[in-house]
Design a protein around this motif. Sequence first.
Motif, PDB file in Angstrom:
ATOM      1  N   ALA A  15     -14.514 -36.135   1.225  1.00  0.00           N
ATOM      2  CA  ALA A  15     -13.909 -35.224   0.236  1.00  0.00           C
ATOM      3  C   ALA A  15     -13.441 -33.917   0.860  1.00  0.00           C
ATOM      4  N   TRP A  16     -13.999 -33.537   2.020  1.00  0.00           N
ATOM      5  CA  TRP A  16     -13.712 -32.198   2.556  1.00  0.00           C
ATOM      6  C   TRP A  16     -12.237 -31.946   2.870  1.00  0.00           C
ATOM      7  N   PRO A  17     -11.415 -32.945   3.250  1.00  0.00           N
ATOM      8  CA  PRO A  17     -10.000 -32.626   3.501  1.00  0.00           C
ATOM      9  C   PRO A  17      -9.256 -32.070   2.288  1.00  0.00           C
ATOM     10  N   ILE A  18      -9.800 -32.313   1.093  1.00  0.00           N
ATOM     11  CA  ILE A  18      -9.158 -31.788  -0.117  1.00  0.00           C
ATOM     12  C   ILE A  18      -9.066 -30.267  -0.057  1.00  0.00           C
ATOM     13  N   TYR A  19     -10.085 -29.619   0.521  1.00  0.00           N
ATOM     14  CA  TYR A  19     -10.085 -28.158   0.596  1.00  0.00           C
ATOM     15  C   TYR A  19      -8.972 -27.638   1.505  1.00  0.00           C
ATOM     16  N   LEU A  21      -6.053 -29.664   2.507  1.00  0.00           N
ATOM     17  CA  LEU A  21      -4.770 -30.151   1.996  1.00  0.00           C
ATOM     18  C   LEU A  21      -4.390 -29.449   0.698  1.00  0.00           C
ATOM     19  N   GLY A  22      -5.413 -29.065  -0.071  1.00  0.00           N
ATOM     20  CA  GLY A  22      -5.145 -28.421  -1.356  1.00  0.00           C
ATOM     21  C   GLY A  22      -4.456 -27.080  -1.242  1.00  0.00           C
ATOM     22  N   GLY A  27       0.666 -22.343   0.433  1.00  0.00           N
ATOM     23  CA  GLY A  27       1.361 -21.848   1.615  1.00  0.00           C
ATOM     24  C   GLY A  27       2.863 -22.080   1.538  1.00  0.00           C
ATOM     25  N   TRP A  28       3.250 -23.231   1.001  1.00  0.00           N
ATOM     26  CA  TRP A  28       4.670 -23.553   0.869  1.00  0.00           C
ATOM     27  C   TRP A  28       5.359 -22.597  -0.103  1.00  0.00           C
ATOM     28  N   TRP A  29       4.715 -22.327  -1.240  1.00  0.00           N
ATOM     29  CA  TRP A  29       5.324 -21.436  -2.236  1.00  0.00           C
ATOM     30  C   TRP A  29       5.399 -20.002  -1.714  1.00  0.00           C
ATOM     31  N   VAL A  30       4.404 -19.569  -0.958  1.00  0.00           N
ATOM     32  CA  VAL A  30       4.462 -18.234  -0.354  1.00  0.00           C
ATOM     33  C   VAL A  30       5.633 -18.153   0.620  1.00  0.00           C
ATOM     34  N   LEU A  82     -12.066 -31.268  -6.064  1.00  0.00           N
ATOM     35  CA  LEU A  82     -10.890 -31.075  -6.913  1.00  0.00           C
ATOM     36  C   LEU A  82     -11.125 -29.970  -7.939  1.00  0.00           C
ATOM     37  N   GLY A  83     -12.342 -29.914  -8.491  1.00  0.00           N
ATOM     38  CA  GLY A  83     -12.669 -28.874  -9.453  1.00  0.00           C
ATOM     39  C   GLY A  83     -12.648 -27.490  -8.821  1.00  0.00           C
TER      40      GLY A  83
END
Length: 202
Positions: A15-19, A21-22, A27-30, A82-83
């Motif tokens: 589950a840790w890659p979610i932190y 990749l999330g 970053g893209w919007w910035v 995810l939460g």
Amino acid sequence: MLADTINRAARRVPAWPIYILGLIPFGWWVYLGATGGLGAEPVEALEHELGEFALKLLIVVLAITPLMRLARVNLVKYRRALGIMTYVYVMLHFAVWLVLDVQILSEVWADIVKRPYVTVGFVAMLLMTPLALTSNNWSIRKLGPRWRKLHKLTYPVAVLGALHFVMLRKGFQLEPLIYMAIILGLVGLRYLPKPGRRVARA
């Protein structure tokens, strides 16, 4: 079966890659905001993107239990990450509104009190805060059965979040209503009898 394939893959993927990749969308919007890619109102666009992405993540969180009950797809191990990422995006949404939009701190409380859609969103954020703070093994052990009761606040938080979006988009607009319908549907699924359980006759 597809469910078995997904469950086998889920057991291998942590589950840790979610932190990590999330945070890519943020970053893209910035980057887009800094290079003029968010249009004539970059602050408003960034607020919208962050808030809508938080709602999307919340929908995914709400969908995990129905998927397990109805389709036997077990993604529960990802729910905490995810939460937490949902809360991160809610706070980023709030921070952009606070720092880049309102800017004048003395006007923040006035906006929260006078603008109903801001009030609703602020209440949703406040209710979500204890959920984020207790999304850890220590809190689960300390709170015991109370932890599960506390985390039922996820449902009113989701409804309030969708209502915030509906109220923000003045007039009849389809997109926020679709979000509201999906969230109400997922919350409603919680009250369906579990498969294999007999419904008591009146």
